[in-house]
Design an enzyme around this catalytic site. Structure first.
Site, PDB file in Angstrom:
ATOM      1  N   TYR A  27       0.805  -1.224   0.000  1.00 49.66           N
ATOM      2  CA  TYR A  27       0.000   0.000   0.000  1.00 49.66           C
ATOM      3  C   TYR A  27       0.838   1.275   0.000  1.00 49.66           C
ATOM      4  CZ  TYR A  27      -4.183  -2.775   0.721  1.00 49.66           C
ATOM      5  OH  TYR A  27      -5.211  -3.663   0.571  1.00 49.66           O
ATOM      6  N   ASP A  83      -6.349  -6.086   5.299  1.00 49.16           N
ATOM      7  CA  ASP A  83      -7.465  -5.503   4.549  1.00 49.16           C
ATOM      8  C   ASP A  83      -8.444  -6.613   4.159  1.00 49.16           C
ATOM      9  OD1 ASP A  83      -8.993  -3.739   3.171  1.00 49.16           O
ATOM     10  OD2 ASP A  83      -7.535  -3.292   1.606  1.00 49.16           O
TER      11      ASP A  83
END
Ligand code: NAI
Length: 330
Positions: free
Chosen positions: A122, A226
């Site tokens: 990310y 996530d």
């Protein structure tokens, strides 16, 4: 107490209004500082974030955030990623538990996920090697791994949890996930009172859908966190029941895990439970434990009764009717 409120996109305004009504009814003494951010704000202003928003968060140290849309494609940087990286809110805490009245496969799930929030894939370090090959860089550091792992163990100690499990894929990603796992094994030794173990991400997914009840606290990197936090939200009845806190050393941003639900935006149908539960987490962390408990109990009672609930859990109540019923039970 001043707290920044970012309603965000889609259903954000409706569920943020619900929080403001509940906060007034609880007489929490909160002075909400509303700021705009997201795709809708971008459409009208050409900016993703309203001027002054970042400074306001820095000054208050606390924000409650609704969902913000991130259109897929290049050129639009996720506001969530931007906030997490700017304020180094490195720990994404997601408690998930079953609720009476919410249909789900299991009844007694009680899990807490600690997701590392600032690095891994990310970081957005991606580039084209040539027109047919894209590279993305996975970055794992000892420092970021240590602080999320320590946060998970500290939470376990403070909240009477028994076990912390590291989630990884170190059998394949020997350096990156290997470093995360090595750091976990070192820090676990500092907490002999808490059981610790580790599980490979794919095996964990199978175990979670087969029987999630043995798991307690899970700690993991950004991408795995996530995915498994949405998977676990599914185990307790869906994203409408999943609150979260993005915790840093100086700033904490509370939010619902779900997105802006464009399919029901503006229809007064959204379930505000997840954002209300995130607000309860905030109250709890700010020393208003009794108000947090009253709010959680009121939400649980309205949902267990099942008469005044929103469409996503089989009812026909509007967002406002559900909120009014929660307030009535406070
Ligand atoms: P979503 O969570 O917005 O919606 C998925 C499904 O769940 C939809 O059918 C929606 O109606 C339903 N839903 C979600 N929250 C609900 C609620 N509170 N009450 C009742 N029903 C609810 O996920 P989707 O469609 O993938 O994403 C939409 C947008 O939200 C995207 O632009 C995405 O980037 C953004 N998003 C933002 C997040 C954040 O700001 N934290 C998190 C996830 C997505």
């Amino acid at each position: 107490m001043q707290i920044v409120l970012i309603p965000g996109d889609g259903i954000g305004k409706e569920i943020a209004a619900s929080v403001k009504d509940v906060s007034a009814a609880l007489d929490c003494g909160i002075d909400w500082l509303p700021y705009e951010a997201g795709a809708e704000y971008y459409e009208k202003s050409g900016k993703l974030l309203q001027d002054g928003l970042m400074d306001a968060i820095r000054e208050c140290g606390l924000a409650l955030k609704g969902p913000t849309a991130t259109p897929i494609g290049t050129g639009f940087r996720s506001i969530n990623v931007q906030l997490r990286q700017t304020f180094q809110t490195y720990a994404n805490l997601r408690p998930l538990h079953s609720m009476a009245g919410v249909k789900s496969r299991y009844e007694n799930v009680d899990l807490v996920i600690f997701r590392e929030n600032t690095e891994d894939l990310y970081r957005g370090i991606e580039y084209m090697c040539d027109s047919d090959t894209a590279h993305g860089i996975k970055m794992i550091t000892r420092k970021a791994s240590a602080r999320i792992i320590r946060a998970a163990f500290e939470y376990a100690v403070a909240n009477g949890r028994k076990r912390v499990t590291a989630v990884h894929k170190a059998n394949i990603m020997k350096l990156t996930d290997g470093l995360f796992l090595e750091t976990f094994n070192q820090i676990a030794k500092e907490y002999p009172q808490i059981a610790s173990d580790s599980v490979i991400i794919d095996a964990l997914c199978m175990k979670l859908v087969t029987d999630p009840t043995p798991f307690d606290v899970l700690v993991t990197e950004n991408l795995y966190g996530d995915i498994i936090s949405d998977l676990c939200a599914g185990l307790v009845g869906g994203l409408g029941f999943a609150p979260s806190a993005n915790i840093g050393d100086t700033v904490t941003i509370y939010e619902a895990v779900h997105g802006s639900a464009p399919d029901i935006a503006g229809m007064n149908k959204a379930n505000p439970t997840a954002l209300l539960m995130a607000f309860a987490m905030l109250l709890n962390d700010q020393g208003m434990k009794d108000k947090a408990e009253r709010l959680n109990n009121a939400i649980a009672a309205v949902i267990a009764e099942g008469k005044t609930v929103t469409a996503d859990i089989g009812g026909s109540a509007s967002t406002q009717e559900f909120t009014a019923e929660v307030i009535r039970r406070l």
